[in-house]
Design an enzyme around this catalytic site. Structure first.
Site, PDB file in Angstrom:
ATOM      1  NE  ARG A  52     -93.731 -12.321  13.205  1.00  0.00           N
ATOM      2  CZ  ARG A  52     -94.827 -12.751  13.837  1.00  0.00           C
ATOM      3  NH1 ARG A  52     -95.529 -13.759  13.346  1.00  0.00           N
ATOM      4  NH2 ARG A  52     -95.217 -12.176  14.959  1.00  0.00           N
ATOM      5  CE1 TYR A 105     -79.146 -24.786  -5.529  1.00  0.00           C
ATOM      6  CE2 TYR A 105     -80.983 -24.588  -3.996  1.00  0.00           C
ATOM      7  CZ  TYR A 105     -79.721 -24.213  -4.405  1.00  0.00           C
ATOM      8  OH  TYR A 105     -79.024 -23.264  -3.684  1.00  0.00           O
ATOM      9  CG  ASP A 178     -87.638 -25.191  -8.438  1.00  0.00           C
ATOM     10  OD1 ASP A 178     -87.774 -24.198  -9.185  1.00  0.00           O
ATOM     11  OD2 ASP A 178     -86.690 -25.316  -7.647  1.00  0.00           O
ATOM     12  CE  LYS A 203     -81.206 -18.816  -8.444  1.00  0.00           C
ATOM     13  NZ  LYS A 203     -81.866 -19.001  -7.166  1.00  0.00           N
TER      14      LYS A 203
END
Length: 393
Positions: A52, A105, A178, A203
């Site tokens: 983690r 977005y 972004d 992406k």
């Protein structure tokens, strides 16, 4: 100052910061699919205690992303939205104010409207195509400016350098960008002055619709450690297997981007010349209103475009359903050409009036142009036109 080695992009993605596994000399860094790690003695580890917090395979992807970002510090997350959420948790407190690009977005909008505002975080949208639009939205408690450029789905461009200079002059305001649509190979936002570069690695970094992931990169070591602490605490680290797949996809990123961009330019020009197309949003077209800004801050125009048909909303959606080679699916940046209708997908949470104000009509189609031959994509569009709304006005 950039830490990017003096390699061409195709060399950079394969060799820079590359990690090797020493035990077997495997040419591919292995998948460390483990939850925990053996302590050499009490309190003594090899840098890994629990996955983690950190994992060798994830770290290998982080080093590779740091190389193309031109910095020493990059962190990977379970998704692009997880990266943005972690950033906000790391740098914002109740009462802080955030400025967001007005075209952004839908998932980012949803994060602020449906989640973060309940924790006392304020936000406003601003026209980020110029520093003036951002300055008008500044407040005494503004802590973060979050840009998305080119923006999803209209390809609207923010003036990164001017906005970063404004933020630096005001002091104590971070700028995050972004950069999913272009990646640092076509637009290096850290070089333009941004404090944080964000990507959905789902992406173009992956490029094959195989993984979900996100990344944050920065030159700021203190900020990196803060992000690392928050990621460990809320458990938003990338998975080892997804990191391994993204590592493989990333090796072909430059050649894929070159083809995506070439194909997108051909398709955009064909669509612009079609009598049943009202408008095409693509920064490489002379008709794009911000082409000069794109040429100034970008190294290319990318593989994303959007267009609007001279047709009703119903017929526009029928056109999408008639496509056979292009796939109707959310996401972008893959080898397959993907078409989506933002009004029913990424921006469905907005009212029609809100979408229309941003240039997102119900008829708008967003296209992520893939690696198929442009002539085959155009033939698919032609048959879809013929099957639905015809070929002429």
């Amino acid at each position: 100052m950039s830490d990017r080695p003096d390699f061409a992009p195709s060399t950079l993605v394969i060799h820079s910061n590359r990690s090797y596994e020493k035990q077997s000399n495997s040419i591919l860094f292995p998948i460390h699919q483990t939850a925990t790690y053996i302590h050499e003695s009490v309190g003594v580890t090899k840098g890994y205690g629990y996955s983690r917090g950190a994992n060798p395979t994830v770290n290998a992807l982080e080093q590779a992303i740091a190389a193309i970002e031109g910095t020493k510090h990059a962190l990977c997350f379970r998704s692009g939205m997880s990266a943005i959420h972690t950033l906000c948790m790391a740098v914002l407190s109740a009462g802080d104010h955030v400025i967001l690009s007005d075209v952004i977005y839908g998932g980012t909008m949803r994060l602020f409207y449906q989640v973060l505002r309940h924790f006392g975080i304020e936000y406003d949208y601003a026209d980020t195509s110029s520093a003036e639009g951002v300055e008008a939205a500044l407040k005494p408690n503004t802590r973060l400016i979050f840009l998305e450029t080119p923006a999803n789905p209209t390809l609207k461009i923010s003036d990164i350098k001017a906005i970063c200079e404004l933020a630096q002059a005001k002091g104590n305001i971070l700028v995050a960008v972004d950069n999913t649509f272009l990646t640092p190979l076509l637009q290096n936002v850290l070089d333009l002055g941004a404090d944080v570069a964000m990507m959905s690695t789902t992406k173009y970094i992956d490029g094959h619709n195989a993984t979900i992931g996100g990344s944050l990169a920065t030159h700021d070591e203190t900020l990196t450690e803060r992000l690392r602490l928050v990621r460990k605490t809320i458990g938003s680290i990338q998975t080892p297997f997804d990191s391994w797949l993204a590592l493989q996809g990333m090796k072909t990123l430059p050649i894929r981007l070159e083809a995506h961009q070439k194909h997108a330019g051909i398709v955009a020009k064909w669509l612009e010349d079609h009598p049943r197309v009202v408008k095409v949003n693509y920064p490489g077209l002379d008709s794009f209103p911000q082409k000069k800004l794109a040429e100034k801050q970008q190294l290319g125009f990318g593989g994303m475009l959007s267009f609007e048909l001279d047709a009703s909303t119903e017929d526009s959606l029928h056109f999408m359903d008639a496509l056979k080679l292009c796939t109707c699916a959310e996401s972008l940046g893959s080898v397959e050409t993907l078409a989506t209708n933002p009004a029913t997908a990424s921006h469905c949470d907005l009212t029609r009036e809100q979408r229309e104000a941003l240039g997102i009509s119900d008829r708008l189609i967003r296209l992520s142009v893939g690696l198929e031959a442009p002539k085959d994509l155009i033939a698919d569009f032609e048959q879809a036109f013929a099957a639905t709304i015809g070929s002429s006005k």
